[in-house]
Each structure stands twice: as structure tokens, then as C-alpha cells.
Design an enzyme around this catalytic site. Structure first.
Site, PDB file in Angstrom:
ATOM      1  N   GLY A   1       0.834  -1.202   0.000  1.00 54.58           N
ATOM      2  CA  GLY A   1       0.000   0.000   0.000  1.00 54.58           C
ATOM      3  C   GLY A   1       0.863   1.243   0.000  1.00 54.58           C
ATOM      4  O   GLY A   1       2.068   1.197   0.257  1.00 54.58           O
ATOM      5  N   ARG A   2       0.229   2.343  -0.342  1.00 57.13           N
ATOM      6  CA  ARG A   2       0.938   3.613  -0.244  1.00 57.13           C
ATOM      7  C   ARG A   2      -0.066   4.704   0.049  1.00 57.13           C
ATOM      8  O   ARG A   2      -1.217   4.655  -0.350  1.00 57.13           O
ATOM      9  CB  ARG A   2       1.741   3.914  -1.496  1.00 57.13           C
ATOM     10  CG  ARG A   2       0.945   3.900  -2.781  1.00 57.13           C
ATOM     11  CD  ARG A   2       1.794   4.337  -3.951  1.00 57.13           C
ATOM     12  NE  ARG A   2       2.764   3.326  -4.360  1.00 57.13           N
ATOM     13  CZ  ARG A   2       3.829   3.605  -5.112  1.00 57.13           C
ATOM     14  NH1 ARG A   2       4.070   4.832  -5.496  1.00 57.13           N
ATOM     15  NH2 ARG A   2       4.637   2.655  -5.475  1.00 57.13           N
ATOM     16  N   GLY A   3       0.384   5.678   0.804  1.00 58.78           N
ATOM     17  CA  GLY A   3      -0.466   6.813   1.120  1.00 58.78           C
ATOM     18  C   GLY A   3       0.238   8.071   0.682  1.00 58.78           C
ATOM     19  O   GLY A   3       1.016   8.071  -0.274  1.00 58.78           O
TER      20      GLY A   3
ATOM     21  N   VAL B   1       4.243   1.174   1.907  1.00 55.50           N
ATOM     22  CA  VAL B   1       4.242   0.098   2.905  1.00 55.50           C
ATOM     23  C   VAL B   1       4.453  -1.228   2.181  1.00 55.50           C
ATOM     24  O   VAL B   1       3.807  -1.507   1.170  1.00 55.50           O
ATOM     25  CB  VAL B   1       2.927   0.092   3.712  1.00 55.50           C
ATOM     26  CG1 VAL B   1       2.914  -1.073   4.702  1.00 55.50           C
ATOM     27  CG2 VAL B   1       2.750   1.420   4.447  1.00 55.50           C
TER      28      VAL B   1
ATOM     29  N   ASP C   1      -6.342  12.273  10.972  1.00 55.75           N
ATOM     30  CA  ASP C   1      -6.372  11.774   9.596  1.00 55.75           C
ATOM     31  C   ASP C   1      -7.166  10.470   9.540  1.00 55.75           C
ATOM     32  O   ASP C   1      -6.740   9.491   8.936  1.00 55.75           O
ATOM     33  CB  ASP C   1      -4.938  11.588   9.087  1.00 55.75           C
ATOM     34  CG  ASP C   1      -4.853  11.453   7.564  1.00 55.75           C
ATOM     35  OD1 ASP C   1      -5.819  11.837   6.864  1.00 55.75           O
ATOM     36  OD2 ASP C   1      -3.821  10.952   7.081  1.00 55.75           O
TER      37      ASP C   1
HETATM   38  N1  LIG Z   1       0.544  -2.714   9.212  1.00 50.38           N
HETATM   39  C1  LIG Z   1       0.072  -2.819   7.958  1.00 50.38           C
HETATM   40  N2  LIG Z   1      -0.224  -4.029   7.431  1.00 50.38           N
HETATM   41  C2  LIG Z   1      -0.700  -4.125   6.159  1.00 50.38           C
HETATM   42  N3  LIG Z   1      -0.934  -3.067   5.348  1.00 50.38           N
HETATM   43  C3  LIG Z   1      -0.649  -1.844   5.805  1.00 50.38           C
HETATM   44  C4  LIG Z   1      -0.148  -1.640   7.127  1.00 50.38           C
HETATM   45  N4  LIG Z   1       0.021  -0.314   7.325  1.00 50.38           N
HETATM   46  C5  LIG Z   1      -0.357   0.275   6.190  1.00 50.38           C
HETATM   47  N5  LIG Z   1      -0.770  -0.609   5.268  1.00 50.38           N
HETATM   48  C6  LIG Z   1      -1.261  -0.292   3.899  1.00 50.38           C
HETATM   49  O1  LIG Z   1      -0.476   0.774   3.373  1.00 50.38           O
HETATM   50  C7  LIG Z   1      -1.273   1.928   3.116  1.00 50.38           C
HETATM   51  C8  LIG Z   1      -0.504   3.204   3.460  1.00 50.38           C
HETATM   52  O2  LIG Z   1      -0.129   3.177   4.824  1.00 50.38           O
HETATM   53  P1  LIG Z   1      -0.228   4.474   5.739  1.00 50.38           P
HETATM   54  O3  LIG Z   1       0.390   4.156   7.055  1.00 50.38           O
HETATM   55  O4  LIG Z   1      -1.634   4.957   5.750  1.00 50.38           O
HETATM   56  O5  LIG Z   1       0.725   5.467   4.914  1.00 50.38           O
HETATM   57  P2  LIG Z   1       0.619   7.028   4.620  1.00 50.38           P
HETATM   58  O6  LIG Z   1       1.178   7.712   5.813  1.00 50.38           O
HETATM   59  O7  LIG Z   1       1.481   7.222   3.423  1.00 50.38           O
HETATM   60  O8  LIG Z   1      -0.835   7.351   4.365  1.00 50.38           O
HETATM   61  C9  LIG Z   1      -2.525   1.739   3.967  1.00 50.38           C
HETATM   62  O9  LIG Z   1      -3.626   2.407   3.412  1.00 50.38           O
HETATM   63  C10 LIG Z   1      -2.682   0.224   3.937  1.00 50.38           C
HETATM   64  O10 LIG Z   1      -3.348  -0.186   2.765  1.00 50.38           O
HETATM   65 MG   LIG Z   2      -2.526   6.716   5.276  1.00 53.46          MG
END
Ligand SMILES: Nc1ncnc2c1ncn2[C@@H]1O[C@H](COP(=O)(O)OP(=O)(O)O)[C@@H](O)[C@H]1O
Ligand SMILES: [Mg+2]
Length: 351
Positions: A31-33, A38, A147
Site C-alpha cells: 500500500g501507499r499513502g 508500505v 487523519d
Molecule cells: N501494518 C500494515 N499491514 C498491512 N498493510 C498496511 C499496514 N500499514 C499500512 N498498510 C497499507 O499501506 C497503506 C498506506 O499506509 P499508511 O500508514 O496509511 O501510509 P501514509 O502515511 O502514506 O498514508 C494503507 O492504506 C494500507 O493499505
Molecule cells: Mg494513510
């Protein structure tokens, strides 16, 4: 430079798959935000699977983002709660900042909603109660998440049919001590997602846990209605709606739900924090009560709402009539506010 995930150079992050970062072998991107990518990774020392969050390399050169990323690991690690992703380690290696945390198999709520559309009421309530419990735990540490959105809610398989989902709140990158100011970074970007942002965040007033109540209200609304309370053609209009427009009653969008649920959501989405519920659990408790007491036609509270959040502990709801926004057209708009300018300067909506 923006906080938009689109800024991550295509190809480069996935180029890390198969490589080693510190003592982690990167297995797949999950995933990525706005700030990070991630990965599913293997901790080579312990032989276990972890989620490895890497700050986007171009952001790692920016002091604001570095600080925020380091802050996130400390905040998340400080709260021990069954609905908050446990952080194992944070570090830096070869210019890459990383956070290692429990890997949550499953999907985030954004993906779930995109795939499944509006959820059954009981499912939506089971998810809501777990997010609420996590948020109230953060608030008990005087931390405001700021958030809360579907992409930051991870939905894993639960233990049994009584508890079909286990939900984790993640992404404490924007968390602040209560009564801190706004969602603007020192470089003038707006870092929240505009679909869920509370009016006081938009206008730069101090925020406390009730801003998370608002965002949770938007998320719960979306899980039930299929779309967040406010949809507008452009960001300015959306910010405007959060500030001044009453949310459309849920029962307009999803007929058959008990009318009491409209009132509960309207109170969670009140423009003024003091008109909202005092806590996230107070909100969700009232919503469950309304869901189970109403008529509930098709799509109603079909399979009950009996589950409790892990680690429960909810402050009692404040009794009293819900604050329903006044009916009728909103008051005439004041002049465009100054705070809106940095929002649109080089900033993208999160996808
Ligand atoms: N502990 C985790 N296990 C599995 N997937 C994760 C985990 N943490 C984040 N993700 C995936 O990665 C994406 C981005 O993570 P996030 O922490 O929200 O990053 P950002 O700060 O860039 O928004 C999430 O929306 C989710 O889909
Ligand atoms: Mg996020």
C-alpha cells in the site's frame, strides 16, 4: 513538492522488492499513502513477517516529513491497544527512514468499500466500534489522530463468526497533542484528506478529539451510504460544505434505516465541536442503539450489533437531544477565506 502519493517515482519503490533494508527483506508492496510506501517484509533476525513503512525517498530529505515520520513511530508505539497496529521498531538506514510494525493481512477500508460498496449495518457498526475504541485510547493519551479515513483503517479477518473482522487504526503521522493547531504543515500544504476533514481543521482553529469524532462520522456515513457525506466537484466547494452545509440525512441515501441514525450522525457531524459527542464510543454507542431500535427495512440493522470493541472501555454517552443542523438553506457565503489559498497551491487530493 506535495504530499501526494503520485509524487512517488513510479517503478522505484517496487524496485525495492527482493532487496534488503536494514535487517528486513522486502517481499511485496502492499500500500501507499501520501507520505510513504508500505511493504510486506521479512524480519531476517526473527524470521517473521512485518509491515515495513518507508518514507518516500524524496520526502526523507524534507525535515518536516522526517520529523513527522519519526513522530508517528513514537506515537503509535506509545499506545498499547488491540485496535492500533503495534510498532516493532523504527530506524534509518542508507538515507531511508522506516517503521516496522505488525503486518495486517487483509485490506484497508478504502479497498473494502471500493470493492463491496456500502456495508451491511452490522458490519459497519462492528468496524466503527473498533475504530472508535482505538481513537478514544489515543485521546486518553491526549493525542488527536487528525487523519481518520478509510485508507487508515485496516480490516483483517477476525477470530470467529462472532467477530468476523479485526480492525486496526493506523497512520499516526499527523497525530498531535490535543489543542494543537490545524492540518497545515510548516511548508503550507494541507495534509489531510478533504472528504473527512473537520470544519475546525479547515479553518485553523484548535483541534481536540472531537475532530476525530467528525472524521469518524464521515467514515461511518460512507460505510453505510457508499459515499462520504459531502461530494463536490472541486476541493474548494468540498471544504465549503464541511464548514457550512448540513450533511444529507443517511436515510435519503439509504432508505429503510431507522430515522434515529440520522440524528446520531448529524450530531457526530455537527459543525461546532461542542455540539458533537464527547467521545467516539459515545457516538458509536448511540448509533448502535438507534440502529437496533428502528424499523429497519431493507438494509436495516439486519443482523444486530452486539459486538464490543476489543479492550472496550467506553466513556458514557452524553445524554440529551441530538443537535440536528437547522433545516433550510445555508446562510449566504462569506468571502473566500485566506486559509484556502495554501490548500490549493501545489497540493493534490488524495486518491
Ligand atoms: N501494518 C500494515 N499491514 C498491512 N498493510 C498496511 C499496514 N500499514 C499500512 N498498510 C497499507 O499501506 C497503506 C498506506 O499506509 P499508511 O500508514 O496509511 O501510509 P501514509 O502515511 O502514506 O498514508 C494503507 O492504506 C494500507 O493499505
Ligand atoms: Mg494513510
Amino acid at each position: 513538492m506535495t504530499a501526494g502519493g503520485a509524487d512517488l517515482p513510479a517503478g522505484r519503490p517496487s524496485g525495492l522488492v527482493g532487496r534488503q533494508v536494514a535487517h528486513y527483506r522486502i517481499d511485496a508492496e502492499v500500500g501507499r499513502g501520501g507520505m510513504a510506501v508500505v511493504y510486506r517484509a521479512t524480519d531476517l533476525r526473527l524470521g517473521r513477517t512485518v509491515a515495513l513503512k518507508l518514507l518516500a525517498p524524496e520526502l526523507a530529505r524534507n525535515d518536516t516529513f522526517r520529523k513527522r515520520f519519526a513522530h508517528e513511530s513514537r506515537v503509535a508505539a506509545a499506545i498499547d491497544h488491540p485496535n492500533i497496529v503495534p510498532v516493532f521498531e523504527a530506524g534509518e538506514t542508507e538515507g531511508l527512514l522506516y517503521i516496522a510494525m505488525r503486518f495486517v493481512p487483509g485490506q484497508d477500508l478504502r479497498a473494502l468499500l471500493d470493492r463491496a460498496g456500502p456495508l451491511p449495518v452490522a458490519t459497519a457498526l462492528r468496524i466503527a466500534v473498533q475504530v472508535a475504541s482505538a481513537l478514544d485510547a489515543a485521546h486518553a493519551h491526549e493525542l488527536v489522530h487528525r487523519d481518520v479515513k478509510p485508507g487508515n483503517v485496516l480490516v483483517a479477518e477476525g477470530t470467529d463468526s462472532d467477530r468476523p473482522e479485526h480492525v486496526y487504526l493506523t497512520d499516526f503521522g499527523l497525530t498531535k497533542k490535543s489543542l494543537s493547531l490545524t492540518g497545515f504543515t510548516s511548508v503550507g500544504q494541507f495534509v489531510g484528506t478533504l472528504d473527512y476533514v473537520a470544519p475546525e481543521q479547515i479553518s485553523g482553529r484548535p483541534v481536540d478529539g472531537r475532530c476525530d469524532v467528525y472524521s469518524l462520522g464521515c467514515v461511518v456515513y460512507e460505510t453505510l451510504a457508499g459515499s462520504p457525506p459531502f461530494r463536490r466537484d472541486d476541493d474548494m466547494a468540498l471544504l465549503w460544505a464541511h464548514q457550512y452545509d448540513p450533511p444529507p440525512p443517511l436515510s435519503d441515501v439509504r432508505p429503510g434505516l431507522p430515522a434515529g441514525m440520522d440524528e446520531v450522525l448529524a450530531r457526530a457531524l455537527a459543525k461546532a465541536p461542542e455540539h458533537r459527542y464527547d467521545s467516539c464510543m459515545a457516538f458509536v454507542t448511540e448509533l448502535r442503539r438507534a440502529a437496533s431500535s428502528g424499523a429497519g427495512g431493507p438494509g436495516g440493522a439486519e443482523d444486530g450489533a452486539e459486538d464490543r470493541a476489543e479492550g472496550g472501555g467506553s466513556p458514557a454517552g452524553r445524554p440529551g437531544a441530538p443537535q440536528v443542523p437547522p433545516a433550510g438553506p445555508p446562510p449566504p457565503p462569506p468571502a473566500p477565506p485566506m486559509w484556502a489559498l495554501p490548500v490549493f497551491r501545489g497540493t493534490e487530493r488524495a486518491p
